[in-house]
Design a protein around this motif. Structure first.
Motif, PDB file in Angstrom:
ATOM      1  N   MET A 207       0.944  -1.463  -0.015  1.00  0.00           N
ATOM      2  CA  MET A 207       0.015   0.003  -0.082  1.00  0.00           C
ATOM      3  C   MET A 207       0.850   1.345  -0.049  1.00  0.00           C
ATOM      4  O   MET A 207       0.644   2.181  -0.800  1.00  0.00           O
ATOM      5  CB  MET A 207      -0.824   0.010   1.211  1.00  0.00           C
TER       6      MET A 207
ATOM      7  N   PHE B 178       2.937   1.307  -3.366  1.00  0.00           N
ATOM      8  CA  PHE B 178       2.238   1.030  -4.555  1.00  0.00           C
ATOM      9  C   PHE B 178       2.702   1.865  -5.867  1.00  0.00           C
ATOM     10  O   PHE B 178       2.857   1.057  -7.119  1.00  0.00           O
ATOM     11  CB  PHE B 178       0.611   1.444  -4.457  1.00  0.00           C
TER      12      PHE B 178
ATOM     13  N   ASN C 241       3.940  -0.052  -8.708  1.00  0.00           N
ATOM     14  CA  ASN C 241       3.256  -0.258 -10.284  1.00  0.00           C
ATOM     15  C   ASN C 241       4.177   0.136 -11.347  1.00  0.00           C
ATOM     16  O   ASN C 241       4.120  -0.146 -12.373  1.00  0.00           O
ATOM     17  CB  ASN C 241       2.115   0.990  -9.956  1.00  0.00           C
TER      18      ASN C 241
ATOM     19  N   ARG D 201      -5.350  -2.650  -4.992  1.00  0.00           N
ATOM     20  CA  ARG D 201      -4.998  -1.266  -4.037  1.00  0.00           C
ATOM     21  C   ARG D 201      -6.401  -0.760  -3.511  1.00  0.00           C
ATOM     22  O   ARG D 201      -6.572  -0.288  -2.520  1.00  0.00           O
ATOM     23  CB  ARG D 201      -4.281  -0.306  -4.729  1.00  0.00           C
TER      24      ARG D 201
ATOM     25  N   ALA E  46      -7.086  -0.163   0.288  1.00  0.00           N
ATOM     26  CA  ALA E  46      -7.149   1.337   0.843  1.00  0.00           C
ATOM     27  C   ALA E  46      -7.987   1.573   1.942  1.00  0.00           C
ATOM     28  O   ALA E  46      -7.372   2.208   2.948  1.00  0.00           O
ATOM     29  CB  ALA E  46      -7.279   2.001  -0.339  1.00  0.00           C
TER      30      ALA E  46
ATOM     31  N   GLN F 263      -6.446   0.174   5.407  1.00  0.00           N
ATOM     32  CA  GLN F 263      -4.913   0.673   5.830  1.00  0.00           C
ATOM     33  C   GLN F 263      -4.826   0.980   7.176  1.00  0.00           C
ATOM     34  O   GLN F 263      -4.060   0.407   7.929  1.00  0.00           O
ATOM     35  CB  GLN F 263      -4.583   1.652   5.021  1.00  0.00           C
TER      36      GLN F 263
END
Length: 140
Positions: free
Chosen positions: A85, A88, A92, A110, A114, A117
Motif C-alpha cells: 500500500m 504502490f 506499479n 489497491r 485502501a 489501511q
C-alpha cells in the motif's frame, strides 16, 4: 526483536492520523519521511513476501513452535500488505506496469485494501509489540 520494531515503524508510517493525534510535532516528522515512503513501502513489500515464502518453506516448524510460526506468518503478511500500500506507486512503476493486466489487477487490489489501511496499521502495531514480547519468552 528487530523485526518487531521495524513492523511497528512501518505501521506508524501507514497510520499517520494515529501518530498525529498523539504528538503535535509528528506532522513535521512524517513530512520528512514522505518522499521516501514509496521506497520504504517497496522494500517492506518484498521483505514481507520473502518472509511469507520462508514461512511456507519452514512449515515443519509449525509442529514444534506453532504460536511463533503463526506470529511470523501473520507479521509477514501484514508487512507485505502495508508495504504494497505504501509503495504502490513504485511497485506499479517497476513491476505491475510491465503488463496491462498486471497494472489493472494491482489497481483493483489497491482499491480494496485502501479503506483497511488504518486497521492493518493498528494490527501491525499489535503484532509488532507481540513479536518483541515473544522474543523474550521461551520458544513455544
Amino acid at each position: 526483536m528487530t523485526w518487531g520494531i521495524t513492523l511497528i515503524l512501518l505501521s506508524i508510517i501507514a497510520v499517520p492520523s494515529l501518530l498525529l493525534a498523539k504528538k503535535p510535532n509528528a506532522k513535521e516528522l512524517l513530512a520528512k519521511i514522505e518522499p521516501y515512503q514509496g521506497w520504504i513501502g517497496f522494500g517492506f513489500f518484498f521483505w514481507g513476501v520473502w518472509g511469507i515464502i520462508s514461512s511456507i518453506l519452514s512449515i515443519g516448524s509449525l509442529t514444534l513452535y506453532p504460536v511463533w510460526w503463526i506470529t511470523l506468518l501473520a507479521g509477514n503478511i501484514i508487512e507485505a500488505v502495508l508495504g504494497f500500500m505504501l509503495g504502490f506507486g513504485l511497485i506499479n512503476k517497476f513491476v505491475l506496469s510491465k503488463s496491462e493486466a498486471g497494472a489493472e489487477k494491482g489497481m483493483r487490489l489497491r482499491e480494496k485494501l485502501a479503506p483497511k489501511q488504518g486497521k492493518l496499521g493498528i494490527l501491525g502495531l499489535i503484532v509488532g509489540i507481540w513479536i518483541i514480547v515473544a522474543s523474550f519468552l521461551p520458544a513455544f
